[in-house]
Design an enzyme around this catalytic site. Structure first.
Site, PDB file in Angstrom:
ATOM      1  CD  GLU A 129      -1.044  -0.754   3.657  1.00  0.00           C
ATOM      2  OE1 GLU A 129      -0.880  -0.277   4.782  1.00  0.00           O
ATOM      3  OE2 GLU A 129      -1.846  -1.671   3.415  1.00  0.00           O
ATOM      4  CE  LYS A 155       7.622   5.316   4.952  1.00  0.00           C
ATOM      5  NZ  LYS A 155       7.460   6.702   5.365  1.00  0.00           N
ATOM      6  CG  ASP A 203       5.595  12.573   3.054  1.00  0.00           C
ATOM      7  OD1 ASP A 203       5.892  12.445   4.252  1.00  0.00           O
ATOM      8  OD2 ASP A 203       6.266  13.239   2.244  1.00  0.00           O
ATOM      9  CD  GLU A 242       1.496   9.050   7.907  1.00  0.00           C
ATOM     10  OE1 GLU A 242       1.439   8.087   8.697  1.00  0.00           O
ATOM     11  OE2 GLU A 242       2.513   9.735   7.738  1.00  0.00           O
ATOM     12  CE1 TYR A 279       0.077   3.080   9.391  1.00  0.00           C
ATOM     13  CE2 TYR A 279      -0.538   4.958   8.040  1.00  0.00           C
ATOM     14  CZ  TYR A 279       0.175   4.422   9.097  1.00  0.00           C
ATOM     15  OH  TYR A 279       0.978   5.226   9.837  1.00  0.00           O
ATOM     16  CE  LYS A 337      12.295   6.951   2.788  1.00  0.00           C
ATOM     17  NZ  LYS A 337      11.709   7.961   3.584  1.00  0.00           N
ATOM     18  CB  CYS A 353       8.766  49.355  -3.395  1.00  0.00           C
ATOM     19  SG  CYS A 353       7.795  48.676  -4.745  1.00  0.00           S
ATOM     20  CB  CYS A 370       6.847  52.810  -6.292  1.00  0.00           C
ATOM     21  SG  CYS A 370       6.603  52.223  -4.601  1.00  0.00           S
ATOM     22  CB  CYS A 407       5.608  48.271  -1.487  1.00  0.00           C
ATOM     23  SG  CYS A 407       5.259  49.875  -2.231  1.00  0.00           S
ATOM     24  CB  CYS A 453       3.312  50.693  -5.463  1.00  0.00           C
ATOM     25  SG  CYS A 453       4.463  49.526  -6.174  1.00  0.00           S
TER      26      CYS A 453
HETATM   27  S1  IVH Z   1       2.704   0.536   8.728  1.00  0.00           S
HETATM   28  C1  IVH Z   1       4.086  -1.517  12.398  1.00  0.00           C
HETATM   29  N1  IVH Z   1       1.624   1.558   6.572  1.00  0.00           N
HETATM   30  O1  IVH Z   1       5.506   5.441   7.751  1.00  0.00           O
HETATM   31  C2  IVH Z   1       3.873  -0.994  11.015  1.00  0.00           C
HETATM   32  N2  IVH Z   1       3.049   2.940   7.881  1.00  0.00           N
HETATM   33  O2  IVH Z   1       8.432   4.780   8.888  1.00  0.00           O
HETATM   34  C3  IVH Z   1       4.370   0.391  10.855  1.00  0.00           C
HETATM   35  N3  IVH Z   1       3.279   5.228   7.021  1.00  0.00           N
HETATM   36  O3  IVH Z   1       5.470   6.840  10.739  1.00  0.00           O
HETATM   37  C4  IVH Z   1       3.650   1.272   9.997  1.00  0.00           C
HETATM   38  N4  IVH Z   1       1.956   4.982   5.284  1.00  0.00           N
HETATM   39  O4  IVH Z   1       3.147   6.596   9.920  1.00  0.00           O
HETATM   40  C5  IVH Z   1       2.433   1.770   7.630  1.00  0.00           C
HETATM   41  N5  IVH Z   1       0.586   2.338   4.638  1.00  0.00           N
HETATM   42  C6  IVH Z   1       1.383   2.549   5.703  1.00  0.00           C
HETATM   43  C7  IVH Z   1       1.987   3.801   5.926  1.00  0.00           C
HETATM   44  C8  IVH Z   1       2.839   3.952   7.036  1.00  0.00           C
HETATM   45  C9  IVH Z   1       2.724   5.822   5.957  1.00  0.00           C
HETATM   46  C10 IVH Z   1       4.210   5.886   7.971  1.00  0.00           C
HETATM   47  C11 IVH Z   1       3.948   5.603   9.407  1.00  0.00           C
HETATM   48  C12 IVH Z   1       5.298   5.638  10.068  1.00  0.00           C
HETATM   49  C13 IVH Z   1       6.236   5.600   8.936  1.00  0.00           C
HETATM   50  C14 IVH Z   1       7.141   4.417   9.105  1.00  0.00           C
END
Ligand code: IVH
Length: 703
Positions: free
Chosen positions: A136, A138, A140, A197, A249, A345, A439, A442, A457, A462
């Site tokens: 799934e 990640k 941010d 998140e 999640y 990542k 400015c 002007c 300004c 202006c």
């Molecule tokens: S699972 C025990 N699933 O990533 C399992 N984390 O470095 C740990 N994060 O701060 C987390 N999306 O908040 C999981 N689909 C996802 C995620 C997720 C974002 C974040 C999580 C944590 C960081 C882990």
């Protein structure tokens, strides 16, 4: 916490550590730890990282490796011995029911294959066996834990240091994608801790920043900062305005009434997520995939890396989780992360370029925005040559200089950003950036109001401001003149057809029709749009004046309360502040605007050109007929409604003349009860003076 000298020392040391990162020796362990601690402070406390995430990660990995080889050298304060921290003293700390761990990182197919091999070892599977993974995005944003007891949301907390977080229940309660009540008890779950998140949509993020820029406030560097900042605001009403969204999640803990573990009854991660989805939580079902083996995982990660730009939220990678809970249990945990999961990542969208020059733009209320001109670079498919530097403080905090090599980043499809200058590449010929004191247009001396980040300004006439104000005046939110875009305004301004607002309403159409790129037809269209705008309601006109802090909402409130725009000449400060939601700052600005004879002349000139300055029906407050079914009554909705949403019901009641209130008291006239109404119904029954309607009875009032 760190002096300037110490910071300079750590910056140098980091560079040298990064340069020799594959050859760092045990003797350098303390140096390495101190540098990591310093960068954690820059990132988490100051919110001003100096190194890119992957640089930090690569040093962290070296530390992990050395400590793995020499476990006797691990100290309790080593960065590996805790998870990152966002604790401050502003909120109460609460312990998590189960620690919130981090994730290990992977960057390529090889890393994923190593992970898969490790899982097979831990699970005592054969090399040829396939492990199924739930993959799934990640997300941010800011991670949170939500606790439900007896089906009710009872607590929300930030991740904090992993063992304890900050208690932010009231703020979590404003997030509409988290139900306040969910039927866990139907599944014999009495107490449950969910992980998720909190995010802001990219589109919404842009709007928030545009507004902050207009208000002279510091802008957020990225959606994550806007979301995590939102979670930790003191006033839940302000939190609501950020439009936060939460994806759930992970199930951290689930127990029945006797405290017995209920996670056991699920066989897979996907099953747990499916349950949460069915209970009304926002879960990443559409975004995730159950992959048969690690190859498929890699393909899916690549697919999302491509797609990430078009996705409405920021994601910085994928999370790969062993799907079988039995296998997860066999894998176990380190003190830092679960062994059964890993983050993949995405490549950071970073590139280096040279800072060639800084230009200063003047906004419609005179705010000066420094803009870096850089040697054009390709970043995630887009050529970038200008980057906003926001304000003077931003330049200072990054110690940017003309001629610097700079690291440029684009997070998602959001505005590019200068991460830092590459000090290593400095030759000594770089020039400091001198923020102007006057400015650029002007030459009036700039001013800075208390609490604002931008220099401004103060000269209302202006030329640069006048141009920006005209662009705003014709825009969609203001006078909404169809087809009259920024480029037309700029062109007519250069040709001196436009020197003030009034000129917009007396353009020399015949001359314009002869310009290149115009024709009879397009000019006729423009003329028609301008003529139409002349009879706009006055709230549009007021908003189109670009008075500092006068937003759309306050423009409407003021328009409701005047018959003619020029009435405002006689208004006192109190007349303004007496209006609900009109603050002293905007009031003072209004007073100043209407005290200027030149401004009054301009308004009169526009009126003589046919622009409407009288209140229209569209400006008038919404009036309720005296015989409206709920005229003068106070009303409250409780429980879950079946035929409409809560907002819709409240709007319906308002249209029928009622006033929506938020609590049961002796002043309440009507309580409408939906399904599963609780304490409010009991309280109203006890009072005996409140009329109680079912949803059906309420709807019948309108038939
Ligand atoms: S699972 C025990 N699933 O990533 C399992 N984390 O470095 C740990 N994060 O701060 C987390 N999306 O908040 C999981 N689909 C996802 C995620 C997720 C974002 C974040 C999580 C944590 C960081 C882990």
């Amino acid at each position: 916490m760190y002096s300037k000298q110490e910071q300079a020392h750590f910056n140098d040391q980091t560079k040298s550590l990064l340069a020799q990162k594959d050859h760092i020796k045990v003797e350098q362990l303390n140096e390495l730890r101190a540098a990591l601690v310093y960068h954690e402070w820059r990132y988490y406390v100051l919110n001003q990282p100096l190194v890119a995430d992957f640089e930090y990660d690569s040093l962290y990995k070296v530390l992990e490796k050395i400590e793995g080889d020499h476990p006797q050298l691990i100290t309790p304060d080593s960065p590996t011995q805790r998870v990152s921290n966002d604790l401050t003293s502003d909120f109460n700390s609460v312990p998590h029911l189960v620690p919130m761990l981090s994730l290990g990182n992977s960057y390529n197919l090889q890393d994923l294959q190593d992970f898969d091999t490790q899982i097979k070892k831990l699970g005592m599977l054969g090399e040829g066996d396939d492990v199924a993974y739930s993959v799934e995005p990640k997300f941010d944003g800011g991670s949170v834990a939500a606790v439900f007891e007896n089906d009710l949301l009872v607590r929300g907390a930030t991740r904090g240091n992993g063992s304890e977080g900050e208690e932010i229940t009231n703020n979590i309660r404003t997030i509409s994608s988290i139900p306040l009540k969910a039927a866990f008890s139907k599944h014999n779950i009495h107490k449950v801790e969910l992980r998720g998140e909190v995010l802001i949509q990219k589109e919404n993020f842009k709007k928030i920043n545009t507004q902050r820029e207009e208000e002279g406030l510091a802008v957020f560097a990225n959606p994550r900062n806007a979301a995590t900042g939102g979670l930790r605001m003191k006033d839940p009403k302000e939190v609501t305005k950020r439009g936060l969204v939460a994806f759930i999640y992970q199930l951290g803990l689930a127990e029945d009434e006797k405290g017995e573990d209920q996670l056991k009854k699920f066989t897979s991660h996907a099953q747990g997520i499916e349950l949460l989805g069915s209970l009304g939580f926002k879960v990443p079902t559409a975004e995730s995939k159950l992959c048969k083996n690690i190859r498929e995982v890699f393909e899916f990660c690549k697919y999302w890396e491509e797609k990430r730009e078009d996705y409405e939220y920021e994601i910085d990678g994928m999370v790969v989780k062993v799907d079988s809970l039995a296998l997860q249990e066999k894998c176990g945990y380190t003190s830092h992360h679960p062994r059964w999961a890993i983050a993949y990542k995405f490549k950071a969208k970073q590139a280096t370029s040279t800072l060639l020059n800084v230009e200063y733009q003047v906004g419609k209320i005179g705010s000066i925005t420094p803009v870096a001109k850089i040697e054009p670079v390709q970043l995630a498919g887009v050529t970038i040559s200008s980057i906003s530097l926001h304000n003077e403080e931003f330049i200072q905090s990054k110690d940017l200089r003309i001629g610097d090599r700079v690291l440029v980043e684009r997070a998602g499809d959001v505005i590019p950003y200068i991460v830092k200058s590459l000090d290593d590449a400095r030759t000594g010929s770089e020039e400091p950036i001198k923020f102007p004191t006057a400015c650029p247009s002007c030459k009036t001396e700039l001013i800075k109001a208390e609490g604002e980040a931008a220099w401004r300004c103060p000269n209302f006439s202006c030329k640069a401001q006048v141009l920006q104000r005209m662009i705003h005046h014709v825009s969609k939110d203001a006078m909404d003149i169809d087809g009259f875009g920024k480029s037309y305004v700029e062109r007519f301004y250069q040709m001196e057809y436009l020197t003030s607002f009034a000129d917009i309403y007396r353009l020399p159409y015949a001359a314009i029709a002869r310009l290149e790129g115009f024709g009879e037809k397009s000019v006729k269209k423009l003329e028609a749009a301008i003529e139409k705008a002349k009879s706009n309601p006055i709230y549009r006109f007021l908003y189109g004046l670009s008075i500092h802090h006068l937003g759309k909402k306050v423009s409407k409130i003021i328009a409701e309360n005047i018959e003619h725009v020029l009435d405002l000449q006689n208004w006192t400060l109190e007349d303004f502040t007496n209006l609900k939601d009109v603050g002293p700052v905007v009031s003072q600005n209004m007073i100043e605007f209407f005290a200027q004879p030149a401004n009054i002349e301009l308004l009169k000139e526009m009126e003589s050109l046919g622009v409407n300055l009288k209140q229209t029906d569209a400006d008038k407050p919404f009036e309720v007929a005296e015989d409206a079914p709920l005229s003068g009554k106070s009303i409250l909705f409780t429980g879950s409604l079946q035929t409409m949403g809560r907002k819709e019901a409240q709007e319906k009641a308002k249209q029928a003349g009622a006033r929506n209130v938020s609590a049961v008291s002796s002043k309440l006239d009507i309580l409408v009860v939906g399904e599963k109404a609780g304490s409010k119904l009991k309280k109203a029954q006890a009072l005996g003076t409140v009329k109680i309607y079912t949803e059906e009875e309420f709807n019948a009032l309108f038939e």
